[in-house]
Enzyme design. Structure first.
Site, PDB file in Angstrom:
ATOM      1  N   GLU A  29       0.938  -1.174  -0.174  1.00  0.00           N
ATOM      2  CA  GLU A  29      -0.082   0.092  -0.132  1.00  0.00           C
ATOM      3  C   GLU A  29       0.767   1.236   0.063  1.00  0.00           C
ATOM      4  O   GLU A  29       1.210   1.656  -0.975  1.00  0.00           O
ATOM      5  CB  GLU A  29      -0.821  -0.140   1.143  1.00  0.00           C
ATOM      6  CG  GLU A  29      -2.076  -1.192   1.174  1.00  0.00           C
ATOM      7  CD  GLU A  29      -3.371  -0.740   1.590  1.00  0.00           C
ATOM      8  OE1 GLU A  29      -3.984   0.499   1.400  1.00  0.00           O
ATOM      9  OE2 GLU A  29      -3.823  -1.514   2.918  1.00  0.00           O
TER      10      GLU A  29
ATOM     11  N   GLU B 243      -1.074  -1.003  13.411  1.00  0.00           N
ATOM     12  CA  GLU B 243      -2.684  -0.830  12.616  1.00  0.00           C
ATOM     13  C   GLU B 243      -3.613  -1.139  13.766  1.00  0.00           C
ATOM     14  O   GLU B 243      -4.551  -0.510  13.759  1.00  0.00           O
ATOM     15  CB  GLU B 243      -2.609  -1.628  11.517  1.00  0.00           C
ATOM     16  CG  GLU B 243      -3.625  -1.282  10.551  1.00  0.00           C
ATOM     17  CD  GLU B 243      -3.486  -1.912   9.391  1.00  0.00           C
ATOM     18  OE1 GLU B 243      -2.676  -2.979   9.270  1.00  0.00           O
ATOM     19  OE2 GLU B 243      -4.299  -1.469   8.456  1.00  0.00           O
TER      20      GLU B 243
HETATM   21  C1  BGC Z   1      -5.248   1.265   5.140  1.00  0.00           C
HETATM   22  C2  BGC Z   1      -5.871   2.361   6.283  1.00  0.00           C
HETATM   23  C3  BGC Z   1      -6.922   3.142   5.562  1.00  0.00           C
HETATM   24  C4  BGC Z   1      -7.867   2.060   5.506  1.00  0.00           C
HETATM   25  C5  BGC Z   1      -9.184   2.276   5.007  1.00  0.00           C
HETATM   26  C6  BGC Z   1      -6.281   0.340   4.951  1.00  0.00           C
HETATM   27  O1  BGC Z   1      -5.800  -0.594   3.830  1.00  0.00           O
HETATM   28  O2  BGC Z   1      -3.967   0.754   5.456  1.00  0.00           O
HETATM   29  O3  BGC Z   1      -5.155   2.809   7.219  1.00  0.00           O
HETATM   30  O4  BGC Z   1      -7.493   4.175   6.233  1.00  0.00           O
HETATM   31  O5  BGC Z   1      -7.297   0.960   4.456  1.00  0.00           O
HETATM   32  O6  BGC Z   1      -9.863   1.271   5.098  1.00  0.00           O
END
Ligand code: BGC
Length: 926
Positions: free
Chosen positions: A506, A780
């Site tokens: 990402e 996270e």
């Molecule tokens: C990201 C996030 C983001 C989220 C939204 C994820 O894959 O890492 O931090 O805000 O998706 O759903």
């Protein structure tokens, strides 16, 4: 001596003493001059209408500024008396920051000199500041005569992960001759891709992966380098290494927008003035030569870099090289659709080196190193190798129980570098066109005879080049570890744009994450320009969507034409936060329209004020009802969240309108906010209670913090919230959206002790839980890993995600006690709330636009002591939470009101003193 002679002598010595001491008493000059969002003497500057800022000295003679004068000129000799560009004249004003330049139109390449002076509270004028400068970059496409230049690498690219094309990195060069010595030279350069540029064999800069990441279909940022000292009379060569980066790498996802199929290109214009006054310009064009047969064989942000030393090309970047066998390049003209603009924030740099490394395990020909800190950047490896062998460099954030790498959370990102040796001996290598998020490094393929040493690996920490802006520390080591995890998490994820995570496939500019962290980020680091640059990318992306949509991520590589509540609101919330933290009104001027349009997006989706739209909702709330991926959205219904953010953004727009003097619009948006709030209460609440199936902390937090309930029902909702927290045994129950609001709401309710209890909780879900599991960055998820149960089963499990670090704001505002009461900390509130069950000291300091402010308290021998620094030209309200005014000591003396320090409030909880700028030590008995 005759009497009259004696008198003459006495009088003349009095006069000369007076003039000497009067001269000595001249008011000190202002210092720390900056342009726009904090630039110091920049070259290649982006803005021809900058703002000007300075600081007043910390001095007995200066409490405040009553007037200022700034002068700007095209040469230093004209200053201060003959400014040919602008003379503000004496302005009666306390303003010391973001004064708008209102002089002659400035042009590309122009160098400007400027000075400032001020009048203090006694009307005495200061010395002039030193002259500072700024030099503009190439502001318009028309300034560029160069062409996009490079090889067609799409045609012999290979298919990588998920069949994305991997273009081979290019080596490009152009030789030229200078008939005379060089007086001055500027290199203007950028790329569709990322580059490293050399002149006559020397690196032009230490920038990492420039030009960085913008919506390339709208705007590509350009860099300017002063290269006067790189050039010489006679033969010269400019040489560029070029790779895909964000432009045509896998991270672009191959959408037409960034075009994974397009071969990277460089654009550069070297403008030289020779000593005889003549000019010469070297452009990127069809006369350049290139090859893909250099040592960097492949490079991608997600997947890593492959370097084969057998392909090194000695001297290729010097004039001592013949490129006749190299290929001709292809060129493209620059187009009017894509703006070329000077970069408006600092590039990524190598910022620190981690050398304290441990060897975790050694197996046959492979060794694992622990850098003891989850970090972002690249390794520097110095390893003995045998000719022809391949060194494989792998990364991970943590280990599995059996000591091997946990890489499930990198998902499809290969994140592996390879080095192929050309000879026996020690090689030294650091990748150039990739970055990794890691704490552990595994090397394999080195010389089997060698015994691994800790010096084989160093960690080079990379992030956008900003400096520390604030500090926080306390008497509690876990709270200090939390501060460390927050600040590492921030640096690790500010890689030219604010990213969600730095390691998996990402590394994208997720708006929701950014929205919650921006105040904490701005406190800890000087990120003003970093944010405003990203907001420009956001505006450009929004302008494509005429219904006001702000996508989930900026730059928008997903392009799924969807907006999420709590995410798109970054376009409203971040400008408002920046304005309040810096006092810079231009951030509101620039972003007001974007904010209005985002509100109109809600309107377009709403029926009776309840928007029906997509939302990630209270992302990653703990203990969700549903398991697996659907559970990631938490239990607070998206309709409630949509409506809450709709109201909140409308409310903030009305506040922006007030600041910008748009009285009519202020009323319109305030009315809209009230109407949405009303619909919110009627739809989702009954008599202060959330009517949904499952009670959630976040439903109450949103309702209360965004002020969406009637006063009488708000009180009831507050009670319900306390009930919810009690049911959770004082644990938080919030995801990305609810968590940052929890401390603010409890604080407003006076429930500070409860907030302390939640913050100092050791068990899941809590902030200290991850620390107890060994975290060195924010995670996270509240349960990304536990010693007992291992890793969260979902692969979306970054160990370096900053959102939950948003509590940092409460730590410096309330635990240490330093908050802004007027935009830019013109007036500050020092109001620490100690809780002696957990802490006996805490302090924070902050570099405000006016200078240093700090608050530091400790409790010792039943005495509360608070040391405070209030910057010049500002004032503070100091809240003392113990004792009484009768036993208050200020700087060692019993309190006595003066014009500088007054009692303004007193009740049984605390009393409040107002003070002007200065340093104070307060002491009371508990
Ligand atoms: C990201 C996030 C983001 C989220 C939204 C994820 O894959 O890492 O931090 O805000 O998706 O759903």
């Amino acid at each position: 001596m005759k009497l009259e002679y004696f008198f003459v002598l006495v009088i003349s010595s009095i006069i000369s003493f007076c003039s000497f001491s009067c001269e000595k008493k001249n008011v000190e000059a202002p210092y720390a001059l900056t342009i726009s969002e904090g630039f110091i003497n920049p070259i290649g500057f982006y803005d021809s209408r900058p703002t000007l800022s300075w600081k007043l000295p910390v001095s007995e003679q200066v409490k405040s500024q009553t007037a200022y004068q700034v002068v700007l000129a095209s040469s230093e000799e004209l200053l201060p008396n003959n400014p040919d560009l602008w003379d503000s004249n004496k302005q009666d004003s306390e303003q010391v920051s973001f004064v708008k330049y209102q002089g002659k139109v400035l042009e590309s390449r122009q160098k400007v000199y400027w000075q400032v002076r001020y009048w203090n509270e006694n009307g005495k004028v200061s010395e002039w500041s030193e002259a500072n400068t700024f030099e503009l970059g190439l502001l318009h496409n028309i300034d560029w005569k160069a062409k996009w230049t490079g090889l067609d690498t799409a045609k012999d690219s290979i298919k990588g992960v998920r069949k994305f094309l991997m273009h081979k990195p290019q080596y490009l060069r152009k030789g030229f001759t200078l008939p005379n010595h060089v007086k001055s030279a500027r290199l203007y350069i950028t790329a569709k891709g990322i580059f490293d540029v050399h002149l006559n064999g020397k690196n032009v800069s230490d920038d990492v992966m420039p030009p960085g990441w913008t919506p390339y279909n709208h705007r590509i940022e350009t860099l300017t380098y002063n290269v006067t000292d790189f050039l010489e009379i006679g033969k010269n060569v400019i040489a560029v290494e070029l790779a895909t980066g964000w432009h045509s790498g896998r991270i672009s996802r191959g959408k037409a927008l960034y075009d994974n199929f397009a071969s990277p290109k460089v654009l550069c214009q070297l403008e030289i003035t020779l000593k005889d006054g003549s000019k010469q310009t070297i452009l990127s064009d069809e006369s350049w030569k290139g090859t893909t047969n250099g040592p960097i064989r492949l490079a991608g942000i997600y997947d890593g870099e492959t370097y084969n030393a057998n392909f090194e090309i000695p001297n290729w970047s010097t004039s001592n090289f013949d490129d006749v066998s190299w290929q001709n390049v292809e060129v493209e003209p620059i187009s009017d659709d894509v703006q070329l603009e000077p970069k408006r924030h600092t590039t990524v740099k190598n910022k620190t080196i981690i050398k304290d490394v441990e060897i975790v395990s050694v197996k046959e020909n492979s060794v694992i190193f622990n850098l003891k800190q989850n970090m972002v950047g690249i390794p520097n490896v110095k390893v003995p190798m045998k000719k022809g062998d391949t060194l494989t460099i792998r990364f991970s954030e943590m280990l599995l129980n059996d000591g091997t790498f946990y890489t499930t959370n990198y998902r499809s990102a290969q994140s592996t570098d390879y080095y192929i040796a050309a000879a026996d001996g020690i090689i030294e290598y650091k990748p150039k066109f990739t970055f990794h998020g890691f704490q552990f490094v595994e090397l394999s393929g080195f010389d089997k005879e060698a015994k691994p040493e800790t010096t084989w690996v160093e960690g080079i920490v990379q992030h956008s080049d900003f400096e520390k802006n604030g500090t926080f520390t306390s008497s509690h080591h876990k709270l200090n570890q939390l501060q460390s995890n927050i600040t590492w998490g921030l640096r690790d994820n500010f890689f030219d744009v604010p990213t969600d995570c730095p390691q998996r496939d990402e590394r994208l500019g997720w708006t929701g994450d950014a929205q919650v962290i921006s105040p904490t980020a701005m406190f800890n680091y000087n990120t003003h320009a970093f944010w405003t640059a990203w907001l420009q990318s956001m505006r450009e992306t929004q302008s494509e969507h005429n219904n006001g949509l702000i996508p989930f991520i900026i730059p928008d590589v997903l392009q799924n034409n969807n907006g999420s509540s709590g995410w798109g609101d970054a376009g409203v919330i971040i400008p408002w936060d920046i304005y309040n933290i810096t006092g810079d009104i231009s951030v509101l001027e620039e972003n007001y329209d974007m904010s209005k349009k985002w509100v109109s997006y809600y309107q377009s989706k709403a029926e009776n004020y309840i928007p029906n739209m997509y939302s990630f909702a209270d992302w990653l709330q703990p203990y969700p009802e549903k398991t697996g991926k659907i559970g990631n959205r938490g239990d607070t219904p998206k309709e409630l969240i949509n409506t809450a953010y709709f109201a909140h953004s409308a409310h903030l727009v009305s506040k922006m309108a007030r600041v910008l003097g748009k009285t009519e619009e202020e009323k319109i948006y305030k009315k809209l906010y009230k109407e949405v709030a009303n619909a919110f209460e009627n739809t989702f609440f009954d008599n202060g209670k959330f009517t949904g199936k499952k009670q959630t902390q976040t439903s109450y937090l949103l309702a209360i913090y965004f002020d969406l309930l009637k006063p009488e029902t708000k009180v009831k909702a507050q009670k319900q919230l306390l009930e919810e927290i009690k049911n959770a045994n004082n644990h938080l129950g919030t995801g990305f959206l609810g968590t940052p609001l929890l401390p603010k709401v409890l604080d407003d309710m006076g429930e500070i002790d409860l907030m302390y209890k939640i913050l100092f909780k050791e068990t899941y879900p809590s902030w200290f839980y991850s620390i107890n599991q060994g975290a060195t960055t924010m995670w996270e998820r509240w349960n990304s890993f536990s010693k007992a149960e291992g890793y969260n089963p979902q692969s979306m499990n970054s160990l370096n995600h900053y959102a939950y670090g948003a509590v940092g704001q409460w730590m410096y505002e309330r635990i240490a006690g330093i908050a802004s009461l007027e935009p830019g900390y013109k007036k500050i509130r020092i109001a620490p709330i100690p809780n002696t069950d957990f802490l006996n000291s805490a302090s924070a300091s902050l570099n405000t636009p006016y200078g240093k402010a700090s608050s530091s308290w400790k409790i010792e021998n039943k005495t509360f002591q608070l040391e405070v620094v209030v910057a010049p030209n500002t004032s503070a309200e100091v809240h003392i939470p113990y004792g009484s005014i009768e036993n208050l000591y200020v700087n060692g003396n019993l309190f006595k009101a003066t014009s500088n320090i007054k009692l303004i409030h007193s009740d049984k909880e605390f009393f409040v003193i107002s003070v002007n700028s200065g340093t104070y030590k307060f002491q009371t008995k508990l």
